[in-house]
Scaffold this motif. Structure first.
Motif, PDB file in Angstrom:
ATOM      1  N   GLN A  89       8.054   4.761  14.354  1.00  0.00           N
ATOM      2  CA  GLN A  89       6.925   4.241  13.439  1.00  0.00           C
ATOM      3  C   GLN A  89       6.246   5.530  12.582  1.00  0.00           C
ATOM      4  O   GLN A  89       5.812   5.444  11.373  1.00  0.00           O
ATOM      5  N   ASP A  90       5.983   6.477  13.159  1.00  0.00           N
ATOM      6  CA  ASP A  90       5.235   7.552  12.773  1.00  0.00           C
ATOM      7  C   ASP A  90       5.993   8.109  11.583  1.00  0.00           C
ATOM      8  O   ASP A  90       5.644   8.557  10.487  1.00  0.00           O
ATOM      9  N   LEU A  91       7.444   8.274  12.054  1.00  0.00           N
ATOM     10  CA  LEU A  91       8.350   8.821  10.752  1.00  0.00           C
ATOM     11  C   LEU A  91       8.217   7.760   9.555  1.00  0.00           C
ATOM     12  O   LEU A  91       8.294   8.357   8.584  1.00  0.00           O
ATOM     13  N   ALA A  92       8.168   6.771   9.675  1.00  0.00           N
ATOM     14  CA  ALA A  92       8.436   5.625   8.644  1.00  0.00           C
ATOM     15  C   ALA A  92       7.080   5.719   7.821  1.00  0.00           C
ATOM     16  O   ALA A  92       6.909   5.612   6.648  1.00  0.00           O
ATOM     17  N   ARG A  93       5.819   6.167   8.522  1.00  0.00           N
ATOM     18  CA  ARG A  93       4.626   6.166   8.043  1.00  0.00           C
ATOM     19  C   ARG A  93       4.577   7.266   6.958  1.00  0.00           C
ATOM     20  O   ARG A  93       4.133   7.172   6.030  1.00  0.00           O
ATOM     21  N   LYS A  94       5.074   8.481   7.683  1.00  0.00           N
ATOM     22  CA  LYS A  94       5.167   9.789   6.833  1.00  0.00           C
ATOM     23  C   LYS A  94       6.069   9.370   5.572  1.00  0.00           C
ATOM     24  O   LYS A  94       5.685   9.972   4.457  1.00  0.00           O
ATOM     25  N   LEU A  95       7.183   8.844   6.006  1.00  0.00           N
ATOM     26  CA  LEU A  95       8.261   8.702   4.645  1.00  0.00           C
ATOM     27  C   LEU A  95       7.738   7.709   3.554  1.00  0.00           C
ATOM     28  O   LEU A  95       7.619   8.113   2.407  1.00  0.00           O
ATOM     29  N   LYS A  96       6.926   6.717   3.958  1.00  0.00           N
ATOM     30  CA  LYS A  96       6.219   6.072   3.034  1.00  0.00           C
ATOM     31  C   LYS A  96       5.265   6.585   2.282  1.00  0.00           C
ATOM     32  O   LYS A  96       5.311   6.344   1.042  1.00  0.00           O
ATOM     33  N   SER A  97       4.470   7.565   2.974  1.00  0.00           N
ATOM     34  CA  SER A  97       3.438   8.082   2.242  1.00  0.00           C
ATOM     35  C   SER A  97       4.209   9.010   1.156  1.00  0.00           C
ATOM     36  O   SER A  97       3.453   9.229  -0.151  1.00  0.00           O
ATOM     37  N   ILE A  98       5.041   9.664   1.530  1.00  0.00           N
ATOM     38  CA  ILE A  98       5.727  10.714   0.728  1.00  0.00           C
ATOM     39  C   ILE A  98       6.454   9.895  -0.557  1.00  0.00           C
ATOM     40  O   ILE A  98       6.310  10.357  -1.668  1.00  0.00           O
ATOM     41  N   LEU A  99       7.112   8.818  -0.211  1.00  0.00           N
ATOM     42  CA  LEU A  99       7.531   7.862  -1.528  1.00  0.00           C
ATOM     43  C   LEU A  99       6.405   7.495  -2.407  1.00  0.00           C
ATOM     44  O   LEU A  99       6.727   7.307  -3.434  1.00  0.00           O
ATOM     45  N   ILE A 100       5.382   7.042  -1.685  1.00  0.00           N
ATOM     46  CA  ILE A 100       4.361   6.553  -2.510  1.00  0.00           C
ATOM     47  C   ILE A 100       3.781   7.723  -3.513  1.00  0.00           C
ATOM     48  O   ILE A 100       3.607   7.615  -4.746  1.00  0.00           O
ATOM     49  N   LYS A 101       3.546   8.729  -3.102  1.00  0.00           N
ATOM     50  CA  LYS A 101       3.104   9.926  -3.821  1.00  0.00           C
ATOM     51  C   LYS A 101       4.188  10.368  -5.184  1.00  0.00           C
ATOM     52  O   LYS A 101       3.713  10.797  -5.908  1.00  0.00           O
ATOM     53  N   LYS A 102       5.472  10.178  -4.673  1.00  0.00           N
ATOM     54  CA  LYS A 102       6.584  10.589  -5.534  1.00  0.00           C
ATOM     55  C   LYS A 102       6.453   9.414  -6.740  1.00  0.00           C
ATOM     56  O   LYS A 102       6.726   9.820  -7.783  1.00  0.00           O
ATOM     57  N   VAL A 103       6.463   8.154  -6.295  1.00  0.00           N
ATOM     58  CA  VAL A 103       6.470   7.156  -7.148  1.00  0.00           C
ATOM     59  C   VAL A 103       5.200   7.254  -8.157  1.00  0.00           C
ATOM     60  O   VAL A 103       5.110   7.074  -9.361  1.00  0.00           O
ATOM     61  N   ARG A 104       3.979   7.438  -7.655  1.00  0.00           N
ATOM     62  CA  ARG A 104       2.822   7.795  -8.418  1.00  0.00           C
ATOM     63  C   ARG A 104       2.909   8.998  -9.373  1.00  0.00           C
ATOM     64  O   ARG A 104       1.761   9.304 -10.001  1.00  0.00           O
ATOM     65  N   GLY A 105       3.540   9.873  -8.766  1.00  0.00           N
ATOM     66  CA  GLY A 105       3.724  11.215  -9.682  1.00  0.00           C
ATOM     67  C   GLY A 105       2.616  12.205  -9.296  1.00  0.00           C
ATOM     68  O   GLY A 105       2.344  13.106 -10.276  1.00  0.00           O
ATOM     69  N   LEU A 106       2.068  12.089  -7.989  1.00  0.00           N
ATOM     70  CA  LEU A 106       1.090  13.122  -7.525  1.00  0.00           C
ATOM     71  C   LEU A 106       1.677  14.240  -6.986  1.00  0.00           C
ATOM     72  O   LEU A 106       2.531  14.504  -6.509  1.00  0.00           O
TER      73      LEU A 106
END
Length: 106
Positions: A89-106
């Motif tokens: 779950q922790d790994l999934a949470r980290k990957l989700k935050s990384i993907l959200i940052k990439k999609v938003r272009g941050l």
């Protein structure tokens, strides 16, 4: 181990008919294959035990057994499963935050 022993016993009793059933079952299920050299069965069995332990086959067989499991073993298994689930779950949470940052272009 019982499955391998039953195949070995059937080979020794009826070699011709057992070879057909063993060859068909080997096509369906790939197991650990051990060669017996110079008729040294003890050495082959110890080698098979090491291979089963290292490949995780032993754990799969133990998981299939339906005998009584002590409460201490149940607690250890439950703790390991909880730890594994929390890490996932922790790994999934980290990957989700990384993907959200990439999609938003941050």
């Amino acid at each position: 181990m019982n499955l391998a022993a039953s195949h070995l016993a059937s080979l020794l009793k009826h070699p011709s008919s057992a070879m057909n059933s063993v060859s068909s079952s080997l096509q369906q299920w790939r197991g650990i294959r051990i060669r017996v050299r110079d008729g040294n069965l003890d050495q082959a069995l110890s080698f098979m035990q090491r291979k089963m332990t290292s490949s995780g086959m032993e754990r799969l067989i133990k998981r299939e057994q339906t005998h009584h499991i002590k409460n201490s073993e149940k607690r250890i298994i439950a703790q390991k499963n909880l730890h594994r689930r929390l890490q996932s779950q922790d790994l999934a949470r980290k990957l989700k935050s990384i993907l959200i940052k990439k999609v938003r272009g941050l």
